[in-house]
Design a protein around this motif. Structure first.
Motif, short mmCIF file in Angstrom:
data_model
loop_
_atom_site.label_atom_id
_atom_site.label_comp_id
_atom_site.label_asym_id
_atom_site.label_seq_id
_atom_site.Cartn_x
_atom_site.Cartn_y
_atom_site.Cartn_z
N ASN A 155 -9.96 0.47 0.15
CA ASN A 155 -9.31 0.07 -1.10
C ASN A 155 -8.01 0.82 -1.38
O ASN A 155 -7.44 0.67 -2.47
CB ASN A 155 -10.29 0.24 -2.26
N ALA A 156 -7.54 1.58 -0.42
CA ALA A 156 -6.25 2.26 -0.57
C ALA A 156 -5.13 1.31 -0.18
O ALA A 156 -4.35 1.56 0.75
CB ALA A 156 -6.22 3.52 0.30
N VAL A 157 -5.06 0.20 -0.90
CA VAL A 157 -4.08 -0.85 -0.58
C VAL A 157 -2.80 -0.64 -1.39
O VAL A 157 -2.80 0.03 -2.42
CB VAL A 157 -4.65 -2.25 -0.88
N THR A 158 -1.73 -1.23 -0.90
CA THR A 158 -0.44 -1.20 -1.61
C THR A 158 -0.02 -2.64 -1.89
O THR A 158 0.29 -3.38 -0.96
CB THR A 158 0.64 -0.51 -0.75
N PRO A 159 -0.05 -3.06 -3.15
CA PRO A 159 0.34 -4.43 -3.46
C PRO A 159 1.77 -4.73 -3.00
O PRO A 159 2.62 -3.84 -2.96
CB PRO A 159 0.23 -4.49 -4.99
N TYR A 160 2.00 -5.98 -2.65
CA TYR A 160 3.36 -6.41 -2.36
C TYR A 160 4.24 -6.13 -3.58
O TYR A 160 3.76 -6.11 -4.72
CB TYR A 160 3.39 -7.91 -2.04
N ASP A 161 5.52 -5.92 -3.33
CA ASP A 161 6.44 -5.50 -4.41
C ASP A 161 6.47 -6.46 -5.60
O ASP A 161 6.71 -6.05 -6.73
CB ASP A 161 7.85 -5.33 -3.85
N ASP A 162 6.25 -7.74 -5.33
CA ASP A 162 6.35 -8.73 -6.40
C ASP A 162 5.09 -8.84 -7.24
O ASP A 162 5.10 -9.49 -8.30
CB ASP A 162 6.65 -10.12 -5.79
#
Length: 233
Positions: free
Chosen positions: A101-108
């Motif tokens: 769950n250490a995800v990084t959402p897309y910038d948008d």
């Protein structure tokens, strides 16, 4: 055309890229095993553990509904094979879950969700095991359904219809947004929702697949433009 009142999102590869996160989580887990269950780590590489899971999935396809349960079963089998104490499998799973769950959402994504929430009700439907509380996005969504808890997985219409019911909207008033043409687009359309293909790579796979999304977007900015047009109709 019926007015859009709600948007339901897929999670993995729609709101964030998942493959590199899973790869890193497996590296992290294997390092944890090397310290806490050394016989497992010494006997099986990451690739060998993955191959054993895939073989287990082939024998027991019901695991498709919950890949965390598959991973847990795979670890238990590996522990048993080498004589490690299975009592720490749950701790291993918690370690993997945190890394997964250490995800990084897309910038948008973050600005997009904030803007969409101003006009529409938001929810999620996923076949995966993302934890929106851990990710930090849970507060954006009124409803979040996961196949592993619901008991039916996309593209089964039941999970889409249940999400619409929980949001208090008719299927025709909802839009589903996802990256998978079969699970997300076809599944949602067969349940009576409009479906947007989130195609962040510029793929033309829908032409070969014969799937016709109601819209194709590369970002949430493009999605918002399309939604705005639907609201104006």
């Amino acid at each position: 055309m019926t007015t859009v009142k709600a948007i339901l999102f897929d999670l993995d590869d729609t709101l964030w890229p998942i493959a590199p996160v899973i790869a890193q989580a497996e590296v992290t887990l294997h390092a944890w095993l090397a310290e806490h269950a050394p016989k497992v780590a010494q006997r099986f590489t990451i690739e060998e553990l993955r191959a054993r899971r895939m073989a287990l999935l082939e024998r027991q396809p019901e695991f498709h509904l919950d890949l965390a349960k598959l991973r847990r079963a795979g670890l238990r089998a590996a522990f048993a094979h080498v004589g490690e104490d299975e009592a720490i499998v749950e701790e291993a799973m918690r370690h993997f879950h945190a890394a997964r769950n250490a995800v990084t959402p897309y910038d948008d994504v973050l600005p997009g969700l904030l803007k969409l929430r101003e006009k529409l009700t938001l929810g999620t439907v996923t076949n995966g095991n993302a934890d929106l509380e851990l990710v930090g996005l849970a507060h954006h969504f009124k409803v979040s359904l996961a196949a592993s808890h619901f008991g039916r997985a996309k593209p089964d219409p039941a999970i889409f219809l249940a999400a619409c019911e929980a949001l208090g909207v008719a299927p025709a008033e909802a839009v589903y947004v996802g990256d998978d043409l079969r699970l997300d687009v076809e599944g949602a359309q067969k349940a009576g929702l409009r479906a947007v293909w989130m195609n962040r790579t510029g793929s033309s796979a829908h032409l070969e697949a014969g799937v016709r999304p109601d819209a194709i977007c590369a970002t949430l900015d493009e999605l918002m433009d399309w939604i705005a047009a639907q609201l104006e109709e």
